[in-house]
Design a protein around this motif. Structure first.
Motif, PDB file in Angstrom:
ATOM      1  N   THR A  84       0.980  -1.744  -0.029  1.00  0.00           N
ATOM      2  CA  THR A  84      -0.031   0.348  -0.090  1.00  0.00           C
ATOM      3  C   THR A  84       0.973   1.046   0.336  1.00  0.00           C
ATOM      4  O   THR A  84       0.670   2.417  -0.951  1.00  0.00           O
ATOM      5  CB  THR A  84      -0.943  -0.025   1.237  1.00  0.00           C
ATOM      6  N   ARG A 134      -8.750   6.539   0.371  1.00  0.00           N
ATOM      7  CA  ARG A 134      -8.479   5.514   0.688  1.00  0.00           C
ATOM      8  C   ARG A 134      -7.689   4.916   1.072  1.00  0.00           C
ATOM      9  O   ARG A 134      -7.107   3.993   1.850  1.00  0.00           O
ATOM     10  CB  ARG A 134      -9.551   4.749  -0.064  1.00  0.00           C
ATOM     11  N   SER A 135      -6.485   5.437  -0.159  1.00  0.00           N
ATOM     12  CA  SER A 135      -4.860   4.659   0.445  1.00  0.00           C
ATOM     13  C   SER A 135      -4.717   5.389   1.327  1.00  0.00           C
ATOM     14  O   SER A 135      -3.951   4.364   2.650  1.00  0.00           O
ATOM     15  CB  SER A 135      -4.159   5.359  -0.587  1.00  0.00           C
ATOM     16  N   GLN A 137      -6.134   6.274   4.629  1.00  0.00           N
ATOM     17  CA  GLN A 137      -7.477   5.306   5.495  1.00  0.00           C
ATOM     18  C   GLN A 137      -6.709   4.049   5.710  1.00  0.00           C
ATOM     19  O   GLN A 137      -5.990   3.190   6.320  1.00  0.00           O
ATOM     20  CB  GLN A 137      -8.862   5.334   5.429  1.00  0.00           C
ATOM     21  N   LYS A 138      -6.433   3.605   4.845  1.00  0.00           N
ATOM     22  CA  LYS A 138      -5.809   1.557   4.162  1.00  0.00           C
ATOM     23  C   LYS A 138      -4.320   1.530   4.837  1.00  0.00           C
ATOM     24  O   LYS A 138      -4.093   0.604   5.761  1.00  0.00           O
ATOM     25  CB  LYS A 138      -6.012   1.356   2.491  1.00  0.00           C
ATOM     26  N   ASP A 141      -4.864   1.658   8.775  1.00  0.00           N
ATOM     27  CA  ASP A 141      -5.838   0.305   9.064  1.00  0.00           C
ATOM     28  C   ASP A 141      -4.568  -0.380   9.231  1.00  0.00           C
ATOM     29  O   ASP A 141      -4.550  -1.413   9.961  1.00  0.00           O
ATOM     30  CB  ASP A 141      -6.404   0.107   7.665  1.00  0.00           C
ATOM     31  N   GLU A 142      -3.547  -0.224   8.472  1.00  0.00           N
ATOM     32  CA  GLU A 142      -2.241  -1.209   8.477  1.00  0.00           C
ATOM     33  C   GLU A 142      -0.857  -1.171   9.249  1.00  0.00           C
ATOM     34  O   GLU A 142       0.191  -2.046   9.618  1.00  0.00           O
ATOM     35  CB  GLU A 142      -1.655  -1.508   6.750  1.00  0.00           C
TER      36      GLU A 142
END
Length: 195
Positions: A84, A134-135, A137-138, A141-142
């Motif tokens: 990501t 989205r990137s 947030q990802k 989250d990671e």
């Protein structure tokens, strides 16, 4: 009958967009006359007004087409990345480098804002913003980057990328500006990494 009419409408729009895109890229918006655009498309001024409301509406349609193509190219970069973070960085660098492409530079970065106003309000930019959010947030989250407000951070990133792209388009030495913008972006983005 209805299908044939729908196909004719699409064909007419595509002809006008193609002619306008070529003219705007080579001559610029201001020096592209509606008569030249319609003649190149083999259509009338009435067709241009009917489908786009005028030259400004046609410019908007051309920019939407280019924005869509840019998003497709950026999506491929994200999907091909090994993780990501790399996808986020590679996508952002590619966005900056697109400011060196003559068609994007002339139509999207120079003429577009002059005629259509603030690019952050363009429909295509909304899709870009959602992709960046989205990137971010990802990555949160990671656990790869610090916990930040994903929406606010996406707006800051996109504002920075748009600003850098505009700077590159107006620069005396766009290639040098692009290299400097990329270096600056990577340093700034790295500040988000989880410590």
């Amino acid at each position: 009958m209805a299908q044939k009419r729908a196909e004719m409408i699409v064909e007419t729009r595509n002809k006008l967009i193609k002619a306008a895109r070529e003219a705007f890229a080579t001559k610029g918006y201001a020096d592209s006359s509606m008569d030249d655009l319609t003649a190149a498309a083999g259509l009338t001024r009435g067709a241009l007004y009917h489908h786009f409301g005028g030259k400004q509406g046609l410019l908007q349609a051309v920019i939407e087409q280019i924005d869509g193509e840019m998003m497709e190219r950026l999506s491929v970069i994200i999907n091909e990345a090994t993780n990501t973070w790399d996808g986020f960085i590679d996508e952002s660098i590619a966005y900056i480098k697109m400011a060196l492409e003559p068609e994007i530079q002339r139509i999207v970065l120079l003429d577009g804002p002059a005629v259509l106003g603030d690019p952050s309000q363009w429909p295509g930019q909304s899709a870009c913003m959602r992709s960046t959010q989205r990137s971010v947030q990802k990555l949160i989250d990671e656990g790869r980057i610090e916990r930040v407000d994903a929406e606010a951070t996406a707006y800051l990133i996109m504002g920075g990328l748009r600003g850098a792209s505009s700077w590159i388009a107006h620069a005396d030495d766009p290639h040098s500006a692009s290299e400097r913008a990329i270096e600056g972006f990577v340093r700034l983005a790295s500040g988000l990494l989880h410590k």
